[in-house]
Design an enzyme around this catalytic site. Structure first.
Site, PDB file in Angstrom:
ATOM      1  N   THR A  86      28.222 -64.249  63.725  1.00 50.71           N
ATOM      2  CA  THR A  86      29.385 -64.407  63.172  1.00 50.71           C
ATOM      3  C   THR A  86      29.676 -63.704  61.953  1.00 50.71           C
ATOM      4  O   THR A  86      28.819 -63.507  60.964  1.00 50.71           O
ATOM      5  CB  THR A  86      29.666 -65.796  62.599  1.00 50.71           C
ATOM      6  OG1 THR A  86      29.488 -66.866  63.619  1.00 50.71           O
ATOM      7  CG2 THR A  86      30.867 -66.333  61.881  1.00 50.71           C
TER       8      THR A  86
ATOM      9  N   LYS B  34      18.937 -73.060  56.990  1.00 55.53           N
ATOM     10  CA  LYS B  34      18.331 -72.109  57.971  1.00 55.53           C
ATOM     11  C   LYS B  34      18.665 -70.734  57.478  1.00 55.53           C
ATOM     12  O   LYS B  34      19.785 -70.366  57.355  1.00 55.53           O
ATOM     13  CB  LYS B  34      18.900 -72.620  59.358  1.00 55.53           C
ATOM     14  CG  LYS B  34      17.924 -71.515  60.376  1.00 55.53           C
ATOM     15  CD  LYS B  34      18.188 -72.218  61.870  1.00 55.53           C
ATOM     16  CE  LYS B  34      17.733 -71.493  62.658  1.00 55.53           C
ATOM     17  NZ  LYS B  34      17.976 -71.898  64.212  1.00 55.53           N
TER      18      LYS B  34
ATOM     19  N   ASN C 210      15.812 -67.678  61.701  1.00 56.80           N
ATOM     20  CA  ASN C 210      16.885 -67.524  62.812  1.00 56.80           C
ATOM     21  C   ASN C 210      16.311 -66.205  63.487  1.00 56.80           C
ATOM     22  O   ASN C 210      15.429 -65.959  63.123  1.00 56.80           O
ATOM     23  CB  ASN C 210      18.439 -67.397  62.053  1.00 56.80           C
ATOM     24  CG  ASN C 210      19.328 -67.855  63.023  1.00 56.80           C
ATOM     25  OD1 ASN C 210      19.368 -67.589  64.396  1.00 56.80           O
ATOM     26  ND2 ASN C 210      20.245 -68.793  62.851  1.00 56.80           N
TER      27      ASN C 210
HETATM   28  C1  LIG Z   1      20.459 -68.103  73.157  1.00 61.27           C
HETATM   29  C2  LIG Z   1      20.197 -68.571  71.724  1.00 61.27           C
HETATM   30  C3  LIG Z   1      21.225 -69.447  70.999  1.00 61.27           C
HETATM   31  C4  LIG Z   1      20.863 -69.774  69.695  1.00 61.27           C
HETATM   32  N1  LIG Z   1      21.981 -70.540  68.962  1.00 61.27           N
HETATM   33  C5  LIG Z   1      21.591 -70.810  67.882  1.00 61.27           C
HETATM   34  C6  LIG Z   1      22.634 -71.524  67.084  1.00 61.27           C
HETATM   35  O1  LIG Z   1      23.736 -72.087  67.501  1.00 61.27           O
HETATM   36  N2  LIG Z   1      22.265 -71.983  65.793  1.00 61.27           N
HETATM   37  C7  LIG Z   1      21.257 -71.822  65.138  1.00 61.27           C
HETATM   38  O2  LIG Z   1      20.759 -72.378  64.328  1.00 61.27           O
HETATM   39  N3  LIG Z   1      20.142 -70.988  65.950  1.00 61.27           N
HETATM   40  C8  LIG Z   1      20.423 -70.493  67.027  1.00 61.27           C
HETATM   41  N4  LIG Z   1      19.318 -69.911  67.678  1.00 61.27           N
HETATM   42  C9  LIG Z   1      18.257 -69.387  67.063  1.00 61.27           C
HETATM   43  C10 LIG Z   1      17.224 -70.335  67.355  1.00 61.27           C
HETATM   44  O3  LIG Z   1      17.470 -71.785  66.922  1.00 61.27           O
HETATM   45  C11 LIG Z   1      15.771 -70.057  66.644  1.00 61.27           C
HETATM   46  O4  LIG Z   1      16.005 -69.828  65.414  1.00 61.27           O
HETATM   47  C12 LIG Z   1      15.398 -68.389  66.800  1.00 61.27           C
HETATM   48  O5  LIG Z   1      15.708 -68.167  68.344  1.00 61.27           O
HETATM   49  C13 LIG Z   1      13.886 -68.194  66.672  1.00 61.27           C
HETATM   50  O6  LIG Z   1      13.186 -69.224  67.519  1.00 61.27           O
HETATM   51  P1  LIG Z   1      12.470 -68.694  69.078  1.00 61.27           P
HETATM   52  O7  LIG Z   1      11.934 -67.452  68.901  1.00 61.27           O
HETATM   53  O8  LIG Z   1      11.655 -69.941  69.174  1.00 61.27           O
HETATM   54  O9  LIG Z   1      13.817 -68.674  69.976  1.00 61.27           O
HETATM   55  C14 LIG Z   1      19.674 -69.331  68.981  1.00 61.27           C
HETATM   56  C15 LIG Z   1      18.742 -68.643  69.717  1.00 61.27           C
HETATM   57  C16 LIG Z   1      18.749 -68.273  70.917  1.00 61.27           C
HETATM   58  C17 LIG Z   1      17.899 -67.555  71.701  1.00 61.27           C
END
Ligand SMILES: Cc1cc2nc3c(=O)[nH]c(=O)nc-3n(C[C@H](O)[C@H](O)[C@H](O)COP(=O)(O)O)c2cc1C
Length: 362
Positions: free
Chosen positions: A176, A215, A244
């Site tokens: 965003t 976050k 994030n």
């Molecule tokens: C497809 C996708 C959509 C995501 N959407 C959001 C979101 O809407 N809000 C948010 O705070 N983080 C979002 N994230 C971030 C995840 O919550 C997380 O912080 C980030 O992916 C790192 O963790 P991971 O490596 O376990 O995925 C998203 C991640 C992915 C892969």
């Protein structure tokens, strides 16, 4: 469970583009096709964090269940808590498709979804219909075309106050435009003042104080981390979620997909997010709760986040590669690791490697 998924369901799901496959996973969870995974209750994994009692430290990160369609199903497959959202006041479509990309050789994901979600009203209606005592957090954000972004977060607090066990103010999505600017000191101070004032008002009305987490991104300078830590402490925020997705693209094998714009997650973000977590832990001291997220793929990596300074851990991307059995496998694996470490509570391992991680530069 993981092997079975890798050889069958994963092959099938990977025939579809990532967003279609994600929709299929949500549908499977909704329909009850994903087997319930009862993780044995282990008192060593139980913890009070920000006034909430967590049965185990592993949560589903935001973004998987944006519209609160399957929180209860996620709690049945081993997660100790789950976070719905990001939800924005008005529904919005997000960016044009395709907007999620798998980096299979790296076990990473790039997404530029742009807060596609059905808006506050739809998620609130679903959460209101849920009874039960499971821990469901609500991750709130701002609409892309909002005239007053801070007010969008305040609206989130007010709308979801009766159904959220905790809130996450997400100011770190890279998709965003301008959202991450809210991490700058003055804007952050204004945001935290407004959000926590709304929370305090709702707490007075209801007699229940719901914790608010913030976050943050992993793409921060040392000064940026100083500012966030100082504001978190001076506003008496309830905790931080680190982190994030990243805009960095270092060391990736899949150079073709690496060129896609968006936030990178999964295994490639583990190191960076863990370093930032440890650096933040050093700055805020021992008392502020921190949830560690980014590249958690196993009990070992989950425990490493805790040793770097996290109280709780979340994951999303590695479940794309390992399948729905991952949560249960990690929780059971944590119990085995605690046998080896000979501690009576997982809390005893927190911060054990904070200095090691905080000394690294990424
Ligand atoms: C497809 C996708 C959509 C995501 N959407 C959001 C979101 O809407 N809000 C948010 O705070 N983080 C979002 N994230 C971030 C995840 O919550 C997380 O912080 C980030 O992916 C790192 O963790 P991971 O490596 O376990 O995925 C998203 C991640 C992915 C892969």
């Amino acid at each position: 469970m993981i092997d079975l998924f890798k050889s069958a369901a994963r092959k099938g799901l990977f025939l579809f583009d990532p967003e279609t496959a994600h929709g299929m996973s949500i549908a499977a969870l909704k329909s009850g096709l994903v087997p319930v995974c009862k993780v044995p209750s282990d008192p060593r994994l139980r913890q009070m964090v920000a006034g909430i009692e967590f049965a185990n430290p592993l949560g589903m990160a935001a973004g998987f269940d944006k519209n609160a369609e399957v929180p209860e199903a996620l709690l049945k497959i081993g997660f100790g808590f789950t976070e719905i959202g990001t939800v924005t006041p008005k529904p919005q479509a997000g960016n044009p498709k395709p907007r999620i990309f798998r980096l299979v050789d790296d076990e990473g994901v790039i997404n530029r979804l742009g807060f596609n979600n059905e808006g506050h009203a739809a998620a609130f209606a679903r959460l209101s219909a849920i009874g039960g005592s499971g821990i469901i957090g609500v991750n709130i954000g701002a609409n892309k075309d909002s005239d007053d972004r801070i007010d969008d977060y305040v609206k989130g607090i007010r709308r979801f106050y009766s159904v959220a066990r905790y809130f996450t103010a997400n100011i770190s999505s890279p998709n965003t435009p301008g959202l991450r600017d809210l991490q700058a000191r003055e804007s952050l101070s204004a945001l935290l003042s407004a959000v926590l004032a709304a929370r305090d008002e709702e707490a007075l009305k209801s007699g229940r104080k719901i914790p608010v987490f913030l976050k943050i991104a992993p793409d921060l300078t040392e000064e940026g981390m100083d500012d966030i830590a100082a504001e978190a402490l001076s506003h008496a925020l309830d905790g931080l979620i680190v982190s994030n997705t990243t805009l960095a693209r270092d060391g990736l094998k899949d150079q073709r997909q690496a060129k896609e714009a968006g936030g990178l997650s999964g295994k490639p973000v583990f190191e960076k997010s863990t370093v930032v977590l440890a650096k933040i832990r050093k700055r805020v001291g021992p008392d502020l709760p921190i949830i560690g997220v980014g590249g958690v793929s196993s009990a070992e990596t989950a425990l490493e986040k805790i040793k770097a300074g996290a109280d709780l851990v979340q994951l999303y991307s590695c479940m794309v590669y390992e399948g729905p059995g991952l949560a249960g496998d990690i929780v059971r694996g944590l119990s085995k690791l605690l046998d080896r470490e000979k501690v009576s509570s997982i809390r005893d391992l927190r911060d054990r490697n904070t200095n090691y991680w905080a000394a690294r530069n990424v």
